[in-house]
Design a protein around this motif. Structure first.
Motif, mmCIF file in Angstrom:
data_model
loop_
_atom_site.group_PDB
_atom_site.id
_atom_site.type_symbol
_atom_site.label_atom_id
_atom_site.label_comp_id
_atom_site.label_asym_id
_atom_site.label_seq_id
_atom_site.Cartn_x
_atom_site.Cartn_y
_atom_site.Cartn_z
ATOM 1 N N ASN A 23 0.670 -1.172 0.009
ATOM 2 C CA ASN A 23 -0.024 0.128 0.035
ATOM 3 C C ASN A 23 1.026 1.341 0.131
ATOM 4 O O ASN A 23 1.130 1.961 1.084
ATOM 5 N N ARG A 24 1.416 1.525 -1.096
ATOM 6 C CA ARG A 24 2.215 2.893 -1.529
ATOM 7 C C ARG A 24 1.524 4.222 -1.604
ATOM 8 O O ARG A 24 2.328 4.983 -1.713
ATOM 9 N N GLU A 25 0.348 4.010 -2.085
ATOM 10 C CA GLU A 25 -0.075 5.088 -2.438
ATOM 11 C C GLU A 25 -0.648 5.973 -1.508
ATOM 12 O O GLU A 25 -0.813 5.904 -0.415
ATOM 13 N N THR A 26 -0.851 7.181 -1.708
ATOM 14 C CA THR A 26 -0.972 8.237 -0.626
ATOM 15 C C THR A 26 -2.629 8.536 -0.457
ATOM 16 O O THR A 26 -3.365 8.232 -1.361
ATOM 17 N N VAL A 27 -2.905 8.605 0.893
ATOM 18 C CA VAL A 27 -4.263 8.601 1.325
ATOM 19 C C VAL A 27 -4.743 9.830 2.231
ATOM 20 O O VAL A 27 -3.661 10.378 2.737
ATOM 21 N N ASP A 28 -5.854 10.369 2.150
ATOM 22 C CA ASP A 28 -5.998 11.690 2.907
ATOM 23 C C ASP A 28 -6.768 11.237 4.423
ATOM 24 O O ASP A 28 -7.416 10.049 4.252
ATOM 25 N N GLN A 41 -0.692 11.228 3.402
ATOM 26 C CA GLN A 41 0.516 10.423 3.741
ATOM 27 C C GLN A 41 0.186 9.177 2.953
ATOM 28 O O GLN A 41 -0.567 8.803 2.601
ATOM 29 N N PRO A 42 1.621 8.324 2.883
ATOM 30 C CA PRO A 42 1.313 6.999 2.464
ATOM 31 C C PRO A 42 0.457 6.008 3.291
ATOM 32 O O PRO A 42 0.625 6.545 4.602
ATOM 33 N N ALA A 43 -0.252 5.060 2.662
ATOM 34 C CA ALA A 43 -1.137 4.441 3.478
ATOM 35 C C ALA A 43 -0.273 3.553 4.296
ATOM 36 O O ALA A 43 -0.801 3.247 5.697
ATOM 37 N N LEU A 45 2.599 4.416 6.229
ATOM 38 C CA LEU A 45 2.800 5.348 7.099
ATOM 39 C C LEU A 45 1.393 5.384 8.089
ATOM 40 O O LEU A 45 1.662 5.498 9.266
ATOM 41 N N MET A 46 0.327 5.577 7.706
ATOM 42 C CA MET A 46 -0.684 5.678 8.502
ATOM 43 C C MET A 46 -1.061 4.443 9.043
ATOM 44 O O MET A 46 -1.298 4.477 10.390
ATOM 45 N N TYR A 47 -0.968 3.262 8.648
ATOM 46 C CA TYR A 47 -1.126 1.961 9.241
ATOM 47 C C TYR A 47 -0.233 2.114 10.482
ATOM 48 O O TYR A 47 -0.594 1.360 11.471
ATOM 49 N N PHE A 48 0.930 2.231 10.184
ATOM 50 C CA PHE A 48 1.985 2.139 11.055
ATOM 51 C C PHE A 48 1.604 3.102 12.373
ATOM 52 O O PHE A 48 1.928 2.621 13.649
ATOM 53 N N ALA A 49 1.212 4.232 12.190
ATOM 54 C CA ALA A 49 1.010 5.405 13.179
ATOM 55 C C ALA A 49 -0.361 4.660 13.854
ATOM 56 O O ALA A 49 -0.352 4.950 15.113
ATOM 57 N N PHE A 50 -1.412 4.189 13.442
ATOM 58 C CA PHE A 50 -2.705 3.771 14.056
ATOM 59 C C PHE A 50 -2.114 2.419 14.823
ATOM 60 O O PHE A 50 -2.535 2.448 16.024
ATOM 61 N N PHE A 51 -1.229 1.562 14.359
ATOM 62 C CA PHE A 51 -0.631 0.384 15.069
ATOM 63 C C PHE A 51 0.155 0.873 16.316
ATOM 64 O O PHE A 51 -0.072 0.429 17.448
ATOM 65 N N ALA A 52 0.871 1.896 16.121
ATOM 66 C CA ALA A 52 1.673 2.458 17.366
ATOM 67 C C ALA A 52 0.811 3.159 18.266
ATOM 68 O O ALA A 52 1.019 2.808 19.667
ATOM 69 N N VAL A 53 -0.162 3.816 17.922
ATOM 70 C CA VAL A 53 -1.043 4.512 18.934
ATOM 71 C C VAL A 53 -2.000 3.340 19.607
ATOM 72 O O VAL A 53 -1.781 3.439 21.001
#
Length: 73
Positions: A23-28, A41-43, A45-53
């Motif tokens: 999932n390398r595309e950017t998402v809003d 941001q790239p999807a 990166l958001m997955y990683f951020a949500f996982f970290a939270v």
């Protein structure tokens, strides 16, 4: 029990890596009450951020709260 926990967390990390690879595309990302602008941001990166939270929330909720039952001297 510790081995089961390690295997489970490793499997979750593997899924996180697979999501990042595919999932390398950017998402809003919109969160109107807290942020006024849209974050793109790239999807992965958001997955990683949500996982970290989620991981940090689980860690904070599991800390403490254990009391020993027994007689005090």
């Amino acid at each position: 029990m510790l081995l089961i926990k390690i295997v489970f967390v490793s499997a979750i990390f593997l899924l996180l890596v697979l999501m990042g690879v595919h999932n390398r595309e950017t998402v809003d990302f919109n969160l109107p009450p807290l942020m006024t602008n849209v974050v793109e941001q790239p999807a992965a990166l958001m997955y990683f951020a949500f996982f970290a939270v989620g991981l940090m929330t689980g860690a904070f909720l599991s800390i403490g709260g254990r009391r020993r039952s027994g007689k005090s001297s």
